[in-house]
Scaffold this motif. Sequence first.
Motif, short mmCIF file in Angstrom:
data_model
loop_
_atom_site.label_atom_id
_atom_site.label_comp_id
_atom_site.label_asym_id
_atom_site.label_seq_id
_atom_site.Cartn_x
_atom_site.Cartn_y
_atom_site.Cartn_z
N GLY A 83 -5.63 -2.17 -8.90
CA GLY A 83 -4.72 -1.96 -7.78
C GLY A 83 -3.79 -0.78 -7.97
N MET A 124 -5.10 -3.23 -2.70
CA MET A 124 -6.20 -2.41 -3.18
C MET A 124 -7.08 -3.17 -4.17
SD MET A 124 -3.69 -0.54 -1.90
CE MET A 124 -4.51 -0.71 -0.31
N VAL A 128 -5.26 4.12 -6.36
CA VAL A 128 -6.62 3.88 -5.87
C VAL A 128 -6.91 4.78 -4.67
CG1 VAL A 128 -8.22 2.15 -4.98
CG2 VAL A 128 -6.52 1.49 -6.70
N HIS A 178 -3.64 1.31 6.47
CA HIS A 178 -3.93 0.33 5.41
C HIS A 178 -5.33 -0.27 5.51
CE1 HIS A 178 -3.47 -3.68 3.43
NE2 HIS A 178 -2.61 -3.06 2.64
N SER A 184 -9.05 6.08 -1.52
CA SER A 184 -9.98 5.53 -0.53
C SER A 184 -9.76 6.24 0.80
CB SER A 184 -9.80 4.01 -0.38
OG SER A 184 -10.80 3.47 0.47
N HIS A 205 -8.10 2.04 4.51
CA HIS A 205 -8.12 2.22 3.06
C HIS A 205 -8.81 1.05 2.37
CE1 HIS A 205 -6.43 2.95 -1.01
NE2 HIS A 205 -6.30 4.20 -0.60
N VAL A 206 -8.49 -0.16 2.79
CA VAL A 206 -9.10 -1.36 2.24
C VAL A 206 -10.61 -1.35 2.47
CG1 VAL A 206 -9.25 -3.87 2.53
CG2 VAL A 206 -7.01 -2.76 2.38
N SER A 255 -5.86 -8.64 2.60
CA SER A 255 -4.89 -7.86 1.81
C SER A 255 -3.52 -7.97 2.48
CB SER A 255 -5.34 -6.40 1.71
OG SER A 255 -6.46 -6.28 0.87
N ALA A 292 0.87 -1.17 0.00
CA ALA A 292 0.00 0.00 0.00
C ALA A 292 0.90 1.21 0.00
CB ALA A 292 -0.90 0.00 1.23
N ILE A 334 -12.58 0.98 0.05
CA ILE A 334 -12.72 0.46 -1.32
C ILE A 334 -13.89 -0.51 -1.38
CG2 ILE A 334 -11.65 -0.93 -3.13
CD1 ILE A 334 -8.92 0.10 -2.02
#
Length: 353
Positions: A257, A293, A268, A111, A270, A114-115, A172, A13, A118
């Motif tokens: 990604g 991502m 990406v 991280h 997010s 962010h995941v 992830s 990431a 998305i």
Amino acid sequence: MRALRRTVALAGATALVALVASASPATAATNDTLRSKQWGLTQVRAEQAWSTSRGAGAVIAVVDTGVDLTHPDLAAKLVPGGTFVGCSGSASCGDGNWKGVDGVGQDVDAHGTHVAGIAAAITNNETGVAGVAPDARIMPVKVLEDGSGNTADIANGIRWSADHGADVINLSLGSLPGTQVLSIAGLDTEIEQAIDYARTKGALSVIAAGNTSTIACTSPGFSSTGLCVGSTDKNELHSAFSELPIKPDLKVVSAPGGFGFGGCDDDVWSTVPTGAASGCGVGGYDAFAGTSMATPHVAGVAALLLAQGRTVAQAEKALTTTARTPVLGMRGTFTPLYGYGVVDAQAAVASAR
């Protein structure tokens, strides 16, 4: 405790500062302020699927670094979570907050937030980003601290997620290339066994391929029954950093990604924790690149399918048979660069069960 245990880390990431505005704006069908930058949402044709399924009733467990539980684009979507890193035993000792048991949030631990965004950020709220599965819920599960962790904590988090109602488990994360031999040899199979357990509970595991440009998914993507995900860039080309999405059972697809070597809009966008630093200069949001991502794009589409009442096997079949290979225009055909292709939410939700 086994003598041989993999150290598992984030599947990439990288926040990138925008140098040029190189991305073509996506067609914005929602009023989320950053929607025009979300080329990934457009690439997987998420919005075209929403008239059929929006993911209502499905729960996506983000087994990762934890989530900012107060983020305005996520808070209303969260179900109770758990924390498994920094605990004295195998039971949860927290609520999945990204700051962990010590109350300190490391930058890399943005991280998981962010995941989560998305996969299922609040959508059409005039704020930030839109999620692939706008009506799905998010289960925050913290198994990594400062970007890494061990297989026992991750396995505990997966099992807990399955026991507490997760329909999709987003992983992830991954091990270094070459460590596949440990699980193949039966020396360290905790995560793989947990993924198998989750499957018996009706949860589909979606796993990042890795970001070291090797010829196969890293573990646990390589050696488990989960679906492994490679990365594409905004032009639908295989991302240079991504592993080739290859594993023995060929349960592999690709999804957006990012590029990893350009400006923010090549990657990406997010959610990131409120107040955390943003390399792209937008508070509470940032652009990262990685198979980390790509994976929640697939997790979001999986949630759309499971919300239709499909089984795990039916959802996997829909994802793989309707995925499209860029340039060649084929669907559901395996290639070394894309696996069965880029996931297509519109085609997947419309496919026969």
